[in-house]
Design a protein around this motif. Structure first.
Motif, PDB file in Angstrom:
ATOM      1  N   GLY A   1       0.779  -1.227   0.000  1.00 28.95           N
ATOM      2  CA  GLY A   1       0.000   0.000   0.000  1.00 28.95           C
ATOM      3  C   GLY A   1       0.814   1.282   0.000  1.00 28.95           C
ATOM      4  N   GLU A   2       1.948   1.306  -0.657  1.00 28.37           N
ATOM      5  CA  GLU A   2       2.761   2.520  -0.701  1.00 28.37           C
ATOM      6  C   GLU A   2       2.044   3.598  -1.512  1.00 28.37           C
ATOM      7  OE1 GLU A   2       5.333   2.980   1.009  1.00 28.37           O
ATOM      8  OE2 GLU A   2       6.002   0.967   1.510  1.00 28.37           O
ATOM      9  N   ALA A   3       1.999   4.808  -0.958  1.00 29.03           N
ATOM     10  CA  ALA A   3       1.399   5.937  -1.665  1.00 29.03           C
ATOM     11  C   ALA A   3       2.403   6.476  -2.680  1.00 29.03           C
ATOM     12  CB  ALA A   3       1.004   7.020  -0.676  1.00 29.03           C
ATOM     13  N   LEU A   4       1.900   6.836  -3.848  1.00 26.92           N
ATOM     14  CA  LEU A   4       2.766   7.371  -4.894  1.00 26.92           C
ATOM     15  C   LEU A   4       2.634   8.889  -4.924  1.00 26.92           C
ATOM     16  CD1 LEU A   4       2.105   4.788  -7.729  1.00 26.92           C
ATOM     17  CD2 LEU A   4       3.944   4.805  -6.061  1.00 26.92           C
ATOM     18  N   PRO A   5       3.662   9.642  -5.225  1.00 27.26           N
ATOM     19  CA  PRO A   5       5.019   9.205  -5.552  1.00 27.26           C
ATOM     20  C   PRO A   5       5.740   8.644  -4.333  1.00 27.26           C
ATOM     21  CG  PRO A   5       4.945  11.597  -5.440  1.00 27.26           C
ATOM     22  CD  PRO A   5       3.545  11.101  -5.247  1.00 27.26           C
ATOM     23  N   TRP A   6       6.591   7.641  -4.578  1.00 26.46           N
ATOM     24  CA  TRP A   6       7.323   6.943  -3.522  1.00 26.46           C
ATOM     25  C   TRP A   6       8.800   6.994  -3.849  1.00 26.46           C
ATOM     26  CZ3 TRP A   6       9.862   1.966  -3.372  1.00 26.46           C
ATOM     27  CH2 TRP A   6      10.131   1.509  -2.069  1.00 26.46           C
ATOM     28  N   ARG A   7       9.597   7.368  -2.866  1.00 27.97           N
ATOM     29  CA  ARG A   7      11.049   7.411  -3.049  1.00 27.97           C
ATOM     30  C   ARG A   7      11.659   6.060  -2.715  1.00 27.97           C
ATOM     31  NH1 ARG A   7      13.931  12.788  -0.804  1.00 27.97           N
ATOM     32  NH2 ARG A   7      15.760  11.771  -1.630  1.00 27.97           N
ATOM     33  N   VAL A   8      12.468   5.561  -3.611  1.00 31.01           N
ATOM     34  CA  VAL A   8      13.179   4.306  -3.381  1.00 31.01           C
ATOM     35  C   VAL A   8      14.220   4.568  -2.290  1.00 31.01           C
ATOM     36  CG1 VAL A   8      14.688   2.575  -4.419  1.00 31.01           C
ATOM     37  CG2 VAL A   8      12.811   3.545  -5.752  1.00 31.01           C
ATOM     38  N   PRO A   9      14.225   3.745  -1.228  1.00 27.48           N
ATOM     39  CA  PRO A   9      15.210   3.966  -0.159  1.00 27.48           C
ATOM     40  C   PRO A   9      16.619   3.628  -0.642  1.00 27.48           C
ATOM     41  CG  PRO A   9      13.963   1.954   0.258  1.00 27.48           C
ATOM     42  CD  PRO A   9      13.368   2.595  -0.961  1.00 27.48           C
ATOM     43  N   LEU A  10      17.468   4.634  -0.689  1.00 25.51           N
ATOM     44  CA  LEU A  10      18.840   4.457  -1.159  1.00 25.51           C
ATOM     45  C   LEU A  10      19.810   4.579   0.003  1.00 25.51           C
ATOM     46  CD1 LEU A  10      18.690   6.691  -4.352  1.00 25.51           C
ATOM     47  CD2 LEU A  10      18.462   4.215  -4.225  1.00 25.51           C
ATOM     48  N   ASP A  11      20.923   3.873  -0.084  1.00 26.97           N
ATOM     49  CA  ASP A  11      21.979   4.013   0.918  1.00 26.97           C
ATOM     50  C   ASP A  11      22.554   5.422   0.829  1.00 26.97           C
ATOM     51  OD1 ASP A  11      21.887   1.445   2.013  1.00 26.97           O
ATOM     52  OD2 ASP A  11      23.228   0.635   0.464  1.00 26.97           O
ATOM     53  N   PRO A  12      22.955   5.998   1.971  1.00 26.42           N
ATOM     54  CA  PRO A  12      23.586   7.327   1.904  1.00 26.42           C
ATOM     55  C   PRO A  12      24.917   7.247   1.172  1.00 26.42           C
ATOM     56  CG  PRO A  12      23.677   6.447   4.138  1.00 26.42           C
ATOM     57  CD  PRO A  12      22.864   5.485   3.326  1.00 26.42           C
ATOM     58  N   ALA A  13      25.293   8.367   0.581  1.00 20.10           N
ATOM     59  CA  ALA A  13      26.561   8.416  -0.144  1.00 20.10           C
ATOM     60  C   ALA A  13      27.713   8.195   0.823  1.00 20.10           C
ATOM     61  CB  ALA A  13      26.719   9.765  -0.842  1.00 20.10           C
ATOM     62  N   PRO A  14      28.724   7.437   0.428  1.00 14.38           N
ATOM     63  CA  PRO A  14      29.877   7.208   1.307  1.00 14.38           C
ATOM     64  C   PRO A  14      30.687   8.493   1.491  1.00 14.38           C
ATOM     65  CG  PRO A  14      30.232   6.208  -0.840  1.00 14.38           C
ATOM     66  CD  PRO A  14      28.837   6.741  -0.849  1.00 14.38           C
ATOM     67  N   TRP A  15      31.455   8.546   2.574  1.00 11.86           N
ATOM     68  CA  TRP A  15      32.245   9.744   2.891  1.00 11.86           C
ATOM     69  C   TRP A  15      33.218  10.080   1.776  1.00 11.86           C
ATOM     70  CZ3 TRP A  15      37.481   9.611   2.905  1.00 11.86           C
ATOM     71  CH2 TRP A  15      38.067   8.349   2.983  1.00 11.86           C
ATOM     72  N   TRP A  16      33.780   9.052   1.129  1.00  9.63           N
ATOM     73  CA  TRP A  16      34.773   9.297   0.093  1.00  9.63           C
ATOM     74  C   TRP A  16      34.163   9.972  -1.124  1.00  9.63           C
ATOM     75  CZ3 TRP A  16      33.437   6.990  -4.358  1.00  9.63           C
ATOM     76  CH2 TRP A  16      32.644   5.847  -4.282  1.00  9.63           C
ATOM     77  N   ALA A  17      32.862   9.766  -1.350  1.00  9.02           N
ATOM     78  CA  ALA A  17      32.217  10.415  -2.489  1.00  9.02           C
ATOM     79  C   ALA A  17      32.149  11.921  -2.275  1.00  9.02           C
ATOM     80  CB  ALA A  17      30.832   9.839  -2.707  1.00  9.02           C
TER      81      ALA A  17
ATOM     82  N   LEU B   1      39.904  19.087 -17.376  1.00 11.70           N
ATOM     83  CA  LEU B   1      39.040  18.013 -17.876  1.00 11.70           C
ATOM     84  C   LEU B   1      38.979  16.833 -16.911  1.00 11.70           C
ATOM     85  CD1 LEU B   1      39.898  17.982 -21.680  1.00 11.70           C
ATOM     86  CD2 LEU B   1      37.812  18.784 -20.578  1.00 11.70           C
ATOM     87  N   ILE B   2      40.112  16.457 -16.356  1.00 16.84           N
ATOM     88  CA  ILE B   2      40.130  15.348 -15.396  1.00 16.84           C
ATOM     89  C   ILE B   2      39.310  15.712 -14.160  1.00 16.84           C
ATOM     90  CG2 ILE B   2      41.604  14.030 -13.820  1.00 16.84           C
ATOM     91  CD1 ILE B   2      43.771  14.171 -16.067  1.00 16.84           C
ATOM     92  N   GLY B   3      39.512  16.915 -13.658  1.00 15.35           N
ATOM     93  CA  GLY B   3      38.744  17.363 -12.496  1.00 15.35           C
ATOM     94  C   GLY B   3      37.257  17.435 -12.779  1.00 15.35           C
ATOM     95  N   ALA B   4      36.875  17.895 -13.984  1.00 16.69           N
ATOM     96  CA  ALA B   4      35.453  17.955 -14.347  1.00 16.69           C
ATOM     97  C   ALA B   4      34.848  16.556 -14.393  1.00 16.69           C
ATOM     98  CB  ALA B   4      35.284  18.654 -15.689  1.00 16.69           C
ATOM     99  N   SER B   5      35.609  15.583 -14.873  1.00 21.18           N
ATOM    100  CA  SER B   5      35.123  14.198 -14.893  1.00 21.18           C
ATOM    101  C   SER B   5      34.920  13.675 -13.481  1.00 21.18           C
ATOM    102  CB  SER B   5      36.110  13.297 -15.632  1.00 21.18           C
ATOM    103  OG  SER B   5      36.200  13.682 -16.966  1.00 21.18           O
ATOM    104  N   VAL B   6      35.859  13.978 -12.593  1.00 19.85           N
ATOM    105  CA  VAL B   6      35.731  13.541 -11.196  1.00 19.85           C
ATOM    106  C   VAL B   6      34.520  14.200 -10.542  1.00 19.85           C
ATOM    107  CG1 VAL B   6      36.827  13.628  -8.919  1.00 19.85           C
ATOM    108  CG2 VAL B   6      38.165  12.993 -10.926  1.00 19.85           C
ATOM    109  N   VAL B   7      34.332  15.498 -10.767  1.00 18.37           N
ATOM    110  CA  VAL B   7      33.171  16.204 -10.195  1.00 18.37           C
ATOM    111  C   VAL B   7      31.880  15.603 -10.719  1.00 18.37           C
ATOM    112  CG1 VAL B   7      31.937  18.409 -10.211  1.00 18.37           C
ATOM    113  CG2 VAL B   7      34.372  18.358  -9.722  1.00 18.37           C
ATOM    114  N   ARG B   8      31.835  15.296 -12.012  1.00 17.53           N
ATOM    115  CA  ARG B   8      30.624  14.724 -12.607  1.00 17.53           C
ATOM    116  C   ARG B   8      30.297  13.354 -12.016  1.00 17.53           C
ATOM    117  NH1 ARG B   8      29.342  11.146 -16.330  1.00 17.53           N
ATOM    118  NH2 ARG B   8      31.484  10.734 -16.902  1.00 17.53           N
ATOM    119  N   VAL B   9      31.307  12.490 -11.929  1.00  9.86           N
ATOM    120  CA  VAL B   9      31.080  11.143 -11.401  1.00  9.86           C
ATOM    121  C   VAL B   9      30.743  11.190  -9.913  1.00  9.86           C
ATOM    122  CG1 VAL B   9      32.202   8.940 -10.905  1.00  9.86           C
ATOM    123  CG2 VAL B   9      32.455   9.994 -13.148  1.00  9.86           C
ATOM    124  N   ALA B  10      31.517  11.948  -9.140  1.00  7.16           N
ATOM    125  CA  ALA B  10      31.256  12.029  -7.699  1.00  7.16           C
ATOM    126  C   ALA B  10      29.917  12.682  -7.429  1.00  7.16           C
ATOM    127  CB  ALA B  10      32.375  12.803  -7.002  1.00  7.16           C
TER     128      ALA B  10
END
Length: 190
Positions: free
Chosen positions: A21-37, A70-79
């Protein structure tokens, strides 16, 4: 929501599973981002402008500045994709929000919902979209809610949307301004 190249299926989400009986919209429970991210997200904002303002030996440093940027922008995008991530189940679609894009997948486009290695995989034609990072032990429940929403949306009109930019685009653009601006200001090129 990432595209998968392939893999084996551990278990299929059962259509008869009740979403409790979940009411919509429903947020999928996600693990918190790790500290390293978070650290990986912040470090390029500090390190690349510092490196770019320190470099200056001639024309070859323009190449180094460009590569660092460019390398830093890729890291920012992925993180940023790891840090800023949300998945919502609505009556009409599954919406995945990463730092750079907000993607939507209409339920009528989903052919199959499966559970693979604590992730939920939505198959749409030849494409497979994997929702990973789901809180431990919640993948089956999330798949059941998705299946119930998919079945309920069967007779509704299809509303498709294109991916649109997310808040992370602002972060990447501000990073680029900082990285290149530090070099230009330090060496009085502007």
């Amino acid at each position: 929501m990432g595209n998968r190249s392939g893999g084996t299926d551990d278990a299929a989400a059962r259509p008869d599973a009740q979403p409790s009986g979940e009411a919509l919209p429903w947020r999928v429970p996600l693990d918190p981002a790790p500290w390293w991210a978070w650290a990986l997200f912040v470090v390029p904002f500090l390190a690349v402008p510092a490196l770019n303002s320190w470099l200056w030996m001639g024309a070859r440093d323009f190449l180094a500045v460009g590569l660092f940027t460019l390398i830093g922008a890729s890291v920012v995008r992925v993180a940023g994709g790891v840090v800023l991530y949300r998945v919502e189940i609505t009556e009409t679609a599954l919406k995945a929000r990463t730092s750079l894009l907000v993607r939507s997948l209409a339920w009528q486009d989903v052919d199959e919902i499966e559970i693979v290695d604590d992730a939920v995989v939505l198959t749409s034609g030849k494409d497979e979209n994997e929702i990973n990072g789901i809180a431990t032990g919640q993948a089956a429940h999330a798949a059941a809610v998705m299946q119930a929403a998919r079945e309920a949306a069967g007779a509704r009109p299809v509303r498709r949307s294109r991916p649109r930019p997310g808040i992370g685009v602002v972060f990447v653009l501000s990073y680029l301004v900082l990285a290149v601006g530090a070099f230009l200001i330090r060496w009085q090129l502007v």
